[in-house]
Write a protein that holds these residues in place. Structure first.
Motif, short mmCIF file in Angstrom:
data_model
loop_
_atom_site.label_atom_id
_atom_site.label_comp_id
_atom_site.label_asym_id
_atom_site.label_seq_id
_atom_site.Cartn_x
_atom_site.Cartn_y
_atom_site.Cartn_z
N PRO A 314 5.79 67.77 -37.22
CA PRO A 314 6.28 67.31 -35.92
C PRO A 314 5.83 65.89 -35.63
CG PRO A 314 5.38 69.53 -35.76
CD PRO A 314 5.01 69.03 -37.12
N VAL A 315 6.73 65.07 -35.08
CA VAL A 315 6.40 63.67 -34.80
C VAL A 315 6.78 63.33 -33.36
CG1 VAL A 315 6.69 62.96 -37.20
CG2 VAL A 315 8.64 62.83 -35.66
N GLY A 316 6.11 62.33 -32.81
CA GLY A 316 6.43 61.85 -31.48
C GLY A 316 7.67 60.98 -31.48
N ALA A 320 9.43 58.74 -34.41
CA ALA A 320 10.75 59.21 -34.81
C ALA A 320 11.76 58.07 -34.79
CB ALA A 320 11.20 60.34 -33.89
N ASN A 321 11.70 57.24 -33.75
CA ASN A 321 12.61 56.08 -33.68
C ASN A 321 12.37 55.13 -34.84
OD1 ASN A 321 13.94 56.93 -31.37
ND2 ASN A 321 12.48 55.94 -29.99
N GLU A 322 11.11 54.93 -35.19
CA GLU A 322 10.78 54.05 -36.32
C GLU A 322 11.35 54.62 -37.61
OE1 GLU A 322 6.87 52.85 -38.92
OE2 GLU A 322 6.59 53.21 -36.76
N LEU A 323 11.21 55.94 -37.79
CA LEU A 323 11.76 56.58 -38.99
C LEU A 323 13.28 56.42 -39.06
CD1 LEU A 323 9.84 59.97 -39.44
CD2 LEU A 323 9.99 58.08 -41.08
N LEU A 343 17.04 63.45 -36.65
CA LEU A 343 15.80 64.06 -37.15
C LEU A 343 15.63 65.44 -36.53
CD1 LEU A 343 13.30 61.05 -37.09
CD2 LEU A 343 14.77 61.84 -38.95
N SER A 344 15.34 66.41 -37.38
CA SER A 344 15.13 67.78 -36.93
C SER A 344 13.67 68.18 -37.15
CB SER A 344 16.03 68.76 -37.69
OG SER A 344 17.38 68.49 -37.43
#
Length: 366
Positions: A314-316, A320-323, A343-344
């Motif tokens: 799980p990511v913040g 997530a936006n950076e990814l 992203l899921s």
């Protein structure tokens, strides 16, 4: 597709197998007792090249459905005196089998090998510390996709080997990786030229391509009573290297393996794309999980191209936006296509024991 009539089938029938139906309606084939013997011997030769030896044991992760990959290996193991742990059970039970029986070989599709490792970690185990030293994959490309190979080998701390074939013409005596070949870049996959006649042809004209050129695989099978196909268009792209391998074998080798089926190729906004390219990109991000999908839809007159991928943890929202930005940029760089990135959370995309369904095409046809 078969020369085995009803009388022959009653007299010496062995087993019915069928294609997976991934690219067309499944086709069924009758194979005989002679085929069983041929499969075992020629498949054992491939396994020997991978370093498999008598005294080892193998967990085969399959429900033993009518697909040739697992059955070929099972009978070869029997011939080689490699003990088989038949894993036709749920994932949780397979984890218990690894713990109890300590097999040295894992047989699975690439996708499932990663799913099994994830399940082991969730249960408090460590795949890299398990008894598994070799992983033999089929059904999907594995070793020829560098990021997938790296992820599987590092996850399990084991050698990854590939087998390649098709139900119609190369059910056993497939193309295979050898131990020396794993040390080369790119990986090369041997084709057993004394069992099949291999050709590469132009995808448009079906004329033979020059030596060293990329073409579609065509095979004439000399090693089957049940399916002696003549110039069968397998339909995977490959480039053959006819030089002698460091292992000493003189079979031709497919440089980089067999990574793109002609039927898998997508036409998106006029550009051609193989799903294996997206897999290479996705698996190159440690922060992304093992499961992904390519979703194609029509918006107005344009193709909408979305990559749905799980994160590994799980990511913040900030990360997530950076990814999303990094993944989008890498797809644009390699494919010249701008995707949407969704992203899921881990564990949200479907898992399968056999071929993963990576492409969902919802585009309207005119």
């Amino acid at each position: 597709y078969t020369p085995i009539d009803d009388r022959t089938w009653r007299e010496r029938g062995w087993m019915i197998f069928s294609t997976s139906g991934t690219t067309a309606t499944p086709r069924s084939f009758r194979y005989t007792a002679l085929d069983a013997e041929l499969w075992a011997r020629t498949s054992a030769r491939a396994l020997y090249a991978m370093g498999v030896r008598a005294g080892e044991s193998a967990l085969t992760c399959t429900n033993y459905n009518p697909h040739v990959f697992f059955w070929s290996i099972h009978h070869a193991f029997n011939l080689m005196k490699v003990a088989v742990v038949p894993g036709g059970v749920p994932t949780e039970r397979r984890l218990q089998m690894i713990d109890l029986y300590r097999p040295t070989i894992l047989v699975a599709t690439p996708s499932y090998s990663l799913h099994l490792a994830g399940a082991m970690r969730e249960a408090g185990g460590d795949p890299a510390a398990s008894s598994i030293t070799k992983i033999i994959c089929g059904g999907e490309p594995a070793s020829g996709i560098a990021s997938t190979r790296r992820r599987i080998e590092e996850t399990w701390n084991a050698e990854l080997h590939d087998v390649y074939g098709c139900t119609e013409a190369v059910p056993a005596g497939w193309a295979f990786t050898c131990r020396e070949g794993l040390k080369r870049d790119p990986i090369a996959t041997h084709v057993q030229e004394d069992l099949q006649i291999w050709e590469l042809v132009d995808p448009d004209t079906f004329e033979p391509v020059p030596p060293g050129a990329r073409g579609l695989t065509v095979v004439t099978n000399l090693n089957s009573e049940g399916s002696p196909q003549l110039r069968f268009l397998v339909g995977d792209f490959a480039t053959f290297d006819y030089g002698k391998c460091a292992c000493g074998r003189t079979f031709a080798r497919a440089r980089g393996g067999f990574n793109g089926r002609a039927d898998d190729m997508l036409n998106i906004r006029g550009l051609k794309l193989f799903p294996s390219v997206i897999e290479e990109i996705v698996r190159g991000f440690d922060a992304l999980g093992n499961e992904f999908q390519i979703v194609l839809e029509t918006e107005g007159v344009m193709d909408a191209f979305t990559i749905v991928v799980e994160t590994s943890v799980p990511v913040g929202e900030t990360y997530a936006n950076e990814l999303r930005v990094r993944l989008e940029a890498e797809v644009i760089r390699q494919c010249e296509l701008r995707p949407r990135i969704h992203l899921s959370a881990p564990g949200t995309l479907p898992r399968t024991e056999f071929k993963a369904r990576r492409v969902i095409d919802r585009r309207r046809t005119l």
